[in-house]
Write an enzyme that holds these catalytic residues in place. Structure first.
Site, PDB file in Angstrom:
ATOM      1  N   LYS A 151     -10.892 -19.850  14.284  1.00  0.00           N
ATOM      2  CA  LYS A 151      -9.373 -20.746  14.770  1.00  0.00           C
ATOM      3  C   LYS A 151      -8.130 -19.754  14.713  1.00  0.00           C
ATOM      4  O   LYS A 151      -7.439 -20.377  13.383  1.00  0.00           O
ATOM      5  CB  LYS A 151      -9.361 -21.887  15.181  1.00  0.00           C
ATOM      6  N   GLU A 184     -18.634 -18.382  25.372  1.00  0.00           N
ATOM      7  CA  GLU A 184     -17.673 -19.609  26.217  1.00  0.00           C
ATOM      8  C   GLU A 184     -16.828 -18.042  26.568  1.00  0.00           C
ATOM      9  O   GLU A 184     -17.320 -16.752  26.760  1.00  0.00           O
ATOM     10  CB  GLU A 184     -17.310 -19.959  24.730  1.00  0.00           C
TER      11      GLU A 184
HETATM   12  N1  PXG Z   1     -12.948 -21.368  22.471  1.00  0.00           N
HETATM   13  C1  PXG Z   1     -11.378 -20.471  22.019  1.00  0.00           C
HETATM   14  C2  PXG Z   1     -12.070 -19.178  21.688  1.00  0.00           C
HETATM   15  C3  PXG Z   1     -10.011 -21.053  22.001  1.00  0.00           C
HETATM   16  O1  PXG Z   1      -9.642 -20.480  22.151  1.00  0.00           O
HETATM   17  C4  PXG Z   1     -11.549 -23.652  22.923  1.00  0.00           C
HETATM   18  C5  PXG Z   1     -13.473 -22.843  22.987  1.00  0.00           C
HETATM   19  C6  PXG Z   1     -11.909 -25.081  23.004  1.00  0.00           C
HETATM   20  O2  PXG Z   1     -11.250 -25.733  22.640  1.00  0.00           O
HETATM   21  P1  PXG Z   1     -10.578 -26.944  22.453  1.00  0.00           P
HETATM   22  O3  PXG Z   1     -10.919 -27.828  20.722  1.00  0.00           O
HETATM   23  O4  PXG Z   1      -9.398 -26.880  22.287  1.00  0.00           O
HETATM   24  O5  PXG Z   1     -11.400 -28.008  23.115  1.00  0.00           O
HETATM   25  C7  PXG Z   1     -10.042 -22.859  22.539  1.00  0.00           C
HETATM   26  C8  PXG Z   1      -8.991 -23.410  22.364  1.00  0.00           C
HETATM   27  C9  PXG Z   1      -3.192 -21.136  24.126  1.00  0.00           C
HETATM   28  C10 PXG Z   1      -4.264 -22.590  23.169  1.00  0.00           C
HETATM   29  O6  PXG Z   1      -3.063 -21.712  23.929  1.00  0.00           O
HETATM   30  C11 PXG Z   1      -5.584 -22.263  23.022  1.00  0.00           C
HETATM   31  C12 PXG Z   1      -6.959 -22.777  23.352  1.00  0.00           C
HETATM   32  C13 PXG Z   1      -5.626 -24.540  23.031  1.00  0.00           C
HETATM   33  C14 PXG Z   1      -5.214 -24.991  23.175  1.00  0.00           C
HETATM   34  C15 PXG Z   1      -4.253 -24.019  23.450  1.00  0.00           C
HETATM   35  O7  PXG Z   1      -3.830 -20.617  24.113  1.00  0.00           O
HETATM   36  N2  PXG Z   1      -8.222 -23.123  22.645  1.00  0.00           N
END
Ligand code: PXG
Length: 301
Positions: A151, A184
């Protein structure tokens, strides 16, 4: 009171919360982050988020200049200073300040900042109506290049996809990997439900999501949904999926920290299932929301 932001051990009002323009997080996108949520004074899956943060940092050979316990304290202090019970928590660790030049070893110390704020959600109507999404030309980052499991602060791949979705009249994009398999969405993992029996009990359905090695983040919401499926005895498999599989699913939904569980009713103009949010999706959303208000690291303001 103005929002207080944590930067390297101190708190600053939002307007004074600044980092150097020589920070490699900005100059090169060299850093990692997490997006976490608090629900009614409970931080959901904090350990899992911090484990992922430390793993992302380890892979890019970035040393986080504090331990997990200190990070937890910093997060909770920031929530308290902002009197937030329900919050979005953004933890960012950058390579730190260095010269103009890629070399990360010239950056003396990583920068850590924590923003806690109210969360802006998808409008309620989207949960009732479901999303219309579109496959975009930009493919997901190659796992052999910048692995989507990291991430990192390099979100251009996802941002390009988001722009392409908007150009196509949708608010969310479906990304395929370089082989054409479903990976995704821009900030969410993708799941589908297929009926395998009469449809009378959950055992008559199967929950499917692509394995993350195809090019997806190991979503924490994704993992929570897999665990809920196990508890309610909903069959589950990680499976390599194509667009054809999604088009012909009975239900499709996305999962992420911000979206939680959001139904998808149309992909590339094809209606999914009955064209409205499905019952298994709604069941999982309900169970997920119950979990977020029950499980977590508690703090008091
Ligand atoms: N794929 C990607 C590319 C992400 O960035 C998820 C899946 C889902 O992961 P989680 O662990 O959240 O279930 C993410 C998560 C934002 C923001 O501010 C982005 C995410 C999560 C929370 C906030 O854009 N991405």
């Amino acid at each position: 009171m103005e929002l207080q932001v944590y930067i390297d051990g101190k708190w600053y009002p939002k307007n004074e919360a600044k980092i150097s323009i020589f920070d490699h997080g900005l100059l090169y996108g060299d850093g990692v982050f997490e997006g976490i949520r608090a629900y009614g004074g409970l931080i959901f899956k904090l350990d899992e988020h911090l484990t992922r943060l430390w793993e992302s940092a380890h892979t890019i050979m970035l040393t986080i200049p504090m331990d997990v316990k200190a990070m937890k304290t910093a997060i909770i202090e920031t929530l308290k200073k902002n009197k937030l019970k329900d919050a979005y928590i953004r933890v960012v660790v950058t390579r730190g300040v260095g010269d103009l030049g890629l070399s990360p070893w010239l950056c003396k110390k990583a920068t850590v900042f924590i923003i806690t704020d109210k969360i802006t959600l998808y409008p309620k109507t989207l949960y009732q109506k479901g999303l219309d999404i579109i496959t975009v030309p930009t493919v997901r980052n190659l796992p052999e290049a910048v692995n989507p499991s990291i991430k990192s602060l390099n979100y251009l791949n996802n941002i390009l996809a988001k722009i392409e979705a908007k150009n196509g009249g949708c608010i969310e994009a479906l990304l395929l990997n370089h082989q054409g398999y479903v990976a995704e969405c821009t900030g969410d993992n993708v799941f589908m439900i297929k009926k395998i029996g009469k449809g009378q009990t959950v055992k008559d359905y199967i929950l499917l999501t692509p394995p993350t090695y195809l090019g997806a983040l190991k979503g924490i919401t994704r993992q929570a949904i897999i665990e809920i499926a196990g508890r309610i005895k909903l069959p589950f498999e990680e499976r390599v999926l194509t667009r054809h599989d999604l088009f012909n699913a009975d239900e499709v939904f996305l999962t992420g920290t911000a979206a939680e569980v959001i139904p998808v009713v149309k992909i590339d103009g094809r209606g999914i299932g009955a064209g409205k949010p499905g019952k298994i999706t709604n069941m999982l959303l309900k169970d997920f929301r119950a979990l977020t208000h029950k499980d977590g690291v508690r703090y008091t303001l």
